[in-house]
Design a protein around this motif. Structure first.
Motif, PDB file in Angstrom:
ATOM      1  N   HIS A  14      17.535   0.918  21.297  1.00 39.01           N
ATOM      2  CA  HIS A  14      17.739   2.266  20.795  1.00 39.01           C
ATOM      3  C   HIS A  14      16.464   2.848  20.202  1.00 39.01           C
ATOM      4  N   ALA A  15      15.676   2.018  19.538  1.00 35.61           N
ATOM      5  CA  ALA A  15      14.460   2.508  18.890  1.00 35.61           C
ATOM      6  C   ALA A  15      13.471   3.100  19.890  1.00 35.61           C
ATOM      7  N   THR A  58      13.677   5.045  15.507  1.00 33.41           N
ATOM      8  CA  THR A  58      12.321   4.580  15.804  1.00 33.41           C
ATOM      9  C   THR A  58      11.535   4.304  14.527  1.00 33.41           C
ATOM     10  N   VAL A  60      19.692  -1.163  12.630  1.00 35.77           N
ATOM     11  CA  VAL A  60      18.572  -0.227  12.614  1.00 35.77           C
ATOM     12  C   VAL A  60      18.336   0.267  14.031  1.00 35.77           C
ATOM     13  N   ASN A  61      18.588   1.557  14.269  1.00 32.51           N
ATOM     14  CA  ASN A  61      18.444   2.165  15.588  1.00 32.51           C
ATOM     15  C   ASN A  61      17.264   3.115  15.692  1.00 32.51           C
ATOM     16  N   ARG A  80      24.928   4.139  17.731  1.00 38.71           N
ATOM     17  CA  ARG A  80      23.526   4.317  18.085  1.00 38.71           C
ATOM     18  C   ARG A  80      22.955   5.673  17.674  1.00 38.71           C
ATOM     19  N   TYR A 136      13.029   1.401  12.514  1.00 40.04           N
ATOM     20  CA  TYR A 136      12.757   0.128  13.195  1.00 40.04           C
ATOM     21  C   TYR A 136      11.341  -0.358  12.877  1.00 40.04           C
ATOM     22  N   ARG A 137      10.366   0.547  13.022  1.00 39.70           N
ATOM     23  CA  ARG A 137       8.983   0.177  12.735  1.00 39.70           C
ATOM     24  C   ARG A 137       8.810  -0.180  11.254  1.00 39.70           C
ATOM     25  N   LEU A 175      17.841  -5.263  14.294  1.00 40.37           N
ATOM     26  CA  LEU A 175      16.887  -4.259  14.758  1.00 40.37           C
ATOM     27  C   LEU A 175      17.106  -4.041  16.256  1.00 40.37           C
ATOM     28  N   ALA A 223      16.021  -2.774  19.353  1.00 40.66           N
ATOM     29  CA  ALA A 223      14.851  -2.277  20.071  1.00 40.66           C
ATOM     30  C   ALA A 223      15.248  -1.298  21.169  1.00 40.66           C
ATOM     31  N   VAL A 268      20.272   4.372  10.840  1.00 47.04           N
ATOM     32  CA  VAL A 268      20.569   3.136  10.123  1.00 47.04           C
ATOM     33  C   VAL A 268      22.037   3.130   9.755  1.00 47.04           C
TER      34      VAL A 268
END
Length: 373
Positions: A290-291, A51, A48-49, A35, A54-55, A286, A288, A39
């Protein structure tokens, strides 16, 4: 005496972590191990961790929404396709536009009396000093809301149970690794039972209605009891009782519980995410949870995360969840109804079989008896 105003914060974190460690321990251990990296590539899978990454993955990488192992792929396999989760183009826009109208401000206010009646009736025993399990409450609240939203005569309990069974069966059928014998058949059967419940009454395609029921029921049943446990364990009932602070607390609790903690996707074209090359056909996991910092930043209604971050639990871009307003309203009313009782958790048991991390039972008892909605 500790100077920490929330001495039970670590206990709240530990309790909430159990919904992950006891439902999918190996998957959670893998995600926890990587985490700290925005990435991570593991073969043809890209975790994908971060922010920004992720977006970017949700809004800038073309996605194959019908690929095996994705939400849309599972929906298409189980129901023959044409669902909100995997539609593109005009069909997708029309479906989302209609749903957005149903779940807009006026639509939510139309549904509000439905779940408020459930809260008033289900929480009344707290005033008499009795215990209340918040999981059946959340299940009835979700089922009754979906029943009203879809304008169906289906039995509330049967509808909620069928939606939960369909989601759990689909998840078991699409977890990484070898499929269990009969998993695909069980998933298809569970979805068929849900569609049959929704076949009479209301408007719209039965498959689309079934997937809406699955999404609404499972996220609600996952989120509401976990949010209540956070309030009880971390001493957040004063914020929950405050009309000015409660909206921020709702956003923070949805961020920290991240009811859909993973979004499985498949890249439809080559691209780059967080500096990591992505090839068409790569699986994107993805995360979420972690993001949005759910694993590291506890809920704080006085210093909440910005809306651009907290909103990510509902996705981003053209495919963001249209039910965000409904989720916030239901949690807001639930916290407002619980807050006067200042309940404490007396027993909790994680659900090892549900589609989303959550509690199988979460029993609370009031520490005051003056609650009213």
């Amino acid at each position: 005496m500790s100077s920490d105003p929330r001495p039970s914060l670590r206990a709240a974190c530990r309790r909430d972590r159990r919904v992950y460690t006891r439902s999918h321990p190996l998957l959670f251990a893998l995600l926890a191990a990587v985490r700290r990296r925005p990435v991570v590539r593991l073969g043809r899978a890209v975790l994908v961790n971060g922010t920004g990454a992720y977006r970017h993955a949700l809004t800038r990488i073309p996605l194959n929404r019908t690929a095996a192992g994705t939400t849309g792929g599972a929906a298409r396999e189980l129901s023959g396709g044409g669902l909100l989760f995997d539609q593109e183009g005009a069909g997708h826009r029309d479906a989302r536009r209609g749903l957005a109208e149903e779940l807009g401000a006026a639509g939510v206010e139309r549904l509000r009396p439905v779940w408020r009646e459930v809260l008033t009736r289900r929480l009344a025993p707290l005033g008499a000093g009795d215990e209340v399990d918040l999981v059946p409450l959340a299940r009835e609240l979700a089922g009754a809301s979906v029943r009203a939203l879809l304008d169906t005569e289906a039995d509330t309990s049967a509808l909620a149970s069928a939606a939960a069974d369909a989601a759990a069966a689909a998840v078991r059928d699409h977890l990484p690794g070898p499929r269990r014998p009969g998993a695909a058949r069980a998933a298809a059967g569970a979805t068929a039972r849900l569609e049959a419940l929704l076949a009479d009454g209301g408007n719209g395609d039965a498959a689309l209605r079934a997937m809406l029921a699955v999404a609404a029921v499972n996220t609600t049943v996952a989120a509401l009891p976990r949010a209540a446990a956070w309030c009880a364990d971390a001493g957040l009932w004063a914020e929950a009782a405050d009309d000015r602070l409660r909206p921020a607390l709702v956003s923070e609790l949805l961020r920290v519980t991240a009811p859909s903690p993973l979004l499985p996707r498949v890249a439809a074209a080559d691209g780059v995410v967080g500096g990591c090359p992505v090839r068409a056909g790569d699986r994107l996991i993805l995360v979420a949870r972690h993001a949005v910092g759910a694993h590291s930043d506890p809920p704080d209604a006085r210093r909440p995360a910005g809306p651009a971050l907290s909103q990510l639990v509902f996705g981003a871009g053209a495919h963001a969840c249209p039910g965000a307003r409904l989720a916030r309203a239901q949690l807001d009313d639930t916290l407002a109804a619980l807050a006067p009782y200042r309940p404490t958790v007396v027993r909790s048991r994680a659900d090892r079989h549900a589609a989303l991390p959550g509690w199988r039972s979460l029993t609370v008892r009031a520490t005051t008896t003056s609650g009213e909605l």
